[in-house]
Design an enzyme around this catalytic site. Structure first.
Site, short mmCIF file in Angstrom:
data_model
loop_
_atom_site.label_atom_id
_atom_site.label_comp_id
_atom_site.label_asym_id
_atom_site.label_seq_id
_atom_site.Cartn_x
_atom_site.Cartn_y
_atom_site.Cartn_z
N LYS A 1 70.68 139.09 128.26
CA LYS A 1 69.69 138.55 127.33
C LYS A 1 69.31 139.55 126.23
O LYS A 1 68.75 139.17 125.22
CB LYS A 1 68.44 138.09 128.08
C1 LIG Z 1 69.25 134.10 132.06
C2 LIG Z 1 70.27 134.54 133.03
C3 LIG Z 1 71.34 133.70 133.45
C4 LIG Z 1 71.46 132.26 132.99
O1 LIG Z 1 71.84 132.14 131.63
P1 LIG Z 1 71.61 130.76 130.88
O2 LIG Z 1 71.97 131.02 129.47
O3 LIG Z 1 70.17 130.41 131.06
O4 LIG Z 1 72.52 129.74 131.52
C5 LIG Z 1 72.30 134.21 134.29
N1 LIG Z 1 72.21 135.47 134.78
C6 LIG Z 1 71.20 136.30 134.42
C7 LIG Z 1 71.16 137.67 135.00
C8 LIG Z 1 70.20 135.88 133.54
O5 LIG Z 1 69.19 136.72 133.21
#
Ligand SMILES: *Cc1c(COP(=O)(O)O)cnc(C)c1O
Length: 433
Positions: free
Chosen positions: A107
């Protein structure tokens, strides 16, 4: 480039408006009017192109004239200033490590890109913006880090007391300056409810310029295409494109991958790897879309019962499930299977998975067993240390803390505590008038 609302009841807007608003006034998600196509020479010669040039080429058509080219180039460069290596795990399976950024989860990329874009727009407007966000863990740290010291932007993060990991809490509470963390005596749903109340509060929004930083914002969604191209750059057998397995919760990440593919990126097949929250796997099997209440699992960042970005996935395929199924399948992996995968891969390959990556790994392995001759990549979305307690108990040994984590654990938590009481949040926000 214009973006239209998927609810079709609001006017189309440019990248700047879409970023500032987050969601269209009709509550629809924004979607690009056309999907730009990449040049074949770009795809075939990608090995020789520097990463920031790849990223700039991908994002520029979406941003258009909303940000000058030289400014955008610098934003892109700052966004990807850490390695994103493709690591071989076994004969057929590779891990795309997205956890080398400042908060050790993927993210960081979307949050950093969005923060720089908003920073640029707020400079233009000469008006202070307040970013308000509720987090269940990873979003808060990425947003805090991305927005720290960005001029003209104050950030308020609400998180549920006692429900985020120790590392996650320090990552969102220790910055200070323009980052304000509120520890709410309640659940994640309570935090989200408070945020919704603030966005619906007409008087408050008259006094303040409030905006959201959640994952449906186009400025968080679109830059996630970058690392699918970086994976292709590092992929050796170009004549046999990879199967890509993406640990999925709100479906923003895989949706970016599918968009990259629709733009011309070679990918054999996509797998949306889910935990017990199986709304999408069930939909692809039965044709019935039935959002559910989220259930708690070991891969908690994927505990989503109503994936916000799935409507965008469908839009790439013109809302036709049959066309989607030709390109993507979706699997649900249980916690028991997740634990077994972490154990087995740790012993046999000496590679340590985090619970989210483990879901992606296993879904990929199962797919490849049925499709001999193919090879694939799973996205390792977080560093195992972010989920140290879970991982340690599975592999029965301590795991080394990276230096950045050791440092952050020693910092002071600067959050303020609040009950689930909207008028308290309102008073807090009014200080930014
Ligand atoms: C947010 C997140 C996900 C999921 O990603 P999306 O885009 O919401 O499908 C998977 N793994 C981790 C570690 C995350 O922080």
């Amino acid at each position: 480039m214009k973006f239209y609302s998927l609810n079709k009841l609001s006017p189309s807007v440019d990248f700047k408006e879409a970023t500032i608003r987050g969601q269209a006034p009709d509550k629809g998600l924004y979607f690009p009017e056309i999907i730009p196509q990449v040049d074949q020479n770009f795809v075939n010669g990608i090995e020789k192109i520097p990463d920031e040039e790849i990223a700039f080429t991908i994002i520029h058509p979406y941003v258009g004239s909303a940000i000058p080219g030289d400014v955008l180039y610098n934003i892109v460069k700052e966004t990807i200033n850490f390695p994103i290596p493709l690591v071989k795990v076994n004969e057929n399976i590779y891990s795309l490590e997205l956890f080398h950024g400042p908060t050790l989860a993927f993210k960081d990329i979307g949050a950093k890109f969005m923060s720089r874009c908003l920073g640029f727009f707020s400079k233009e407007r000469k008006e202070k913006q307040v970013v308000l966000v509720a987090t269940s863990g990873d979003t808060g740290g990425a947003v805090a880090n991305g927005f720290y010291n960005v001029d003209g932007v104050e950030v308020v993060i609400l998180y549920p007391s006692g429900k985020v990991s120790a590392v996650q809490e320090k990552q969102l509470t220790t910055h200070g300056r323009n980052i304000h963390a509120i520890e709410v005596n309640g659940s994640f749903d309570d935090c989200q409810q408070l945020v919704k109340q603030a966005f619906a509060d007409k008087e408050l929004n008259h006094d303040l310029f409030l905006t959201s930083a959640n994952s449906i914002n186009v400025a968080r969604w679109l830059p996630q295409q970058f690392y699918y191209f970086f994976a292709w750059k590092q992929w050796e057998s170009k004549e046999n494109p990879p199967v890509m397995s993406v640990p999925s919760g709100n479906f923003g990440n895989i949706c970016a991958g599918l968009l990259a593919h629709a733009s011309g990126l070679p990918v054999q097949h996509f797998i949306a790897a889910c935990n017990a929250n199986d709304t999408v796997p069930e939909f692809l099997e039965t044709g019935n879309y039935k959002p559910k209440r989220a259930v708690a699992t070991l891969s908690n960042a994927m505990d989503v019962g109503e994936p916000g970005n799935f409507i965008r996935v469908m839009e790439i395929f013109h809302q036709r499930i049959g066309d989607l199924k030709k390109v993507m399948n979706s699997t649900s992996i249980s916690d028991v299977e997740t634990i077994q995968a972490i154990k087995k891969v740790n012993v046999e390959q000496e590679y340590l998975l985090d619970p989210h990556g483990a879901v992606g790994f296993l879904a990929l392995q199962q797919y490849l067993q049925k499709h001999p001759g193919q090879k694939g990549i799973f996205l390792e979305t977080a560093h195992p240390v972010k989920f140290a307690d879970t991982v340690k108990s599975i592999i029965n040994r301590e795991i080394d803390l990276p230096l950045a984590i050791q440092e952050i654990l020693n910092k002071t938590n600067l959050s303020v505590n609040m009950n689930v009481n909207y008028s308290d949040l309102r008073d807090f926000l009014k200080q930014f008038k």
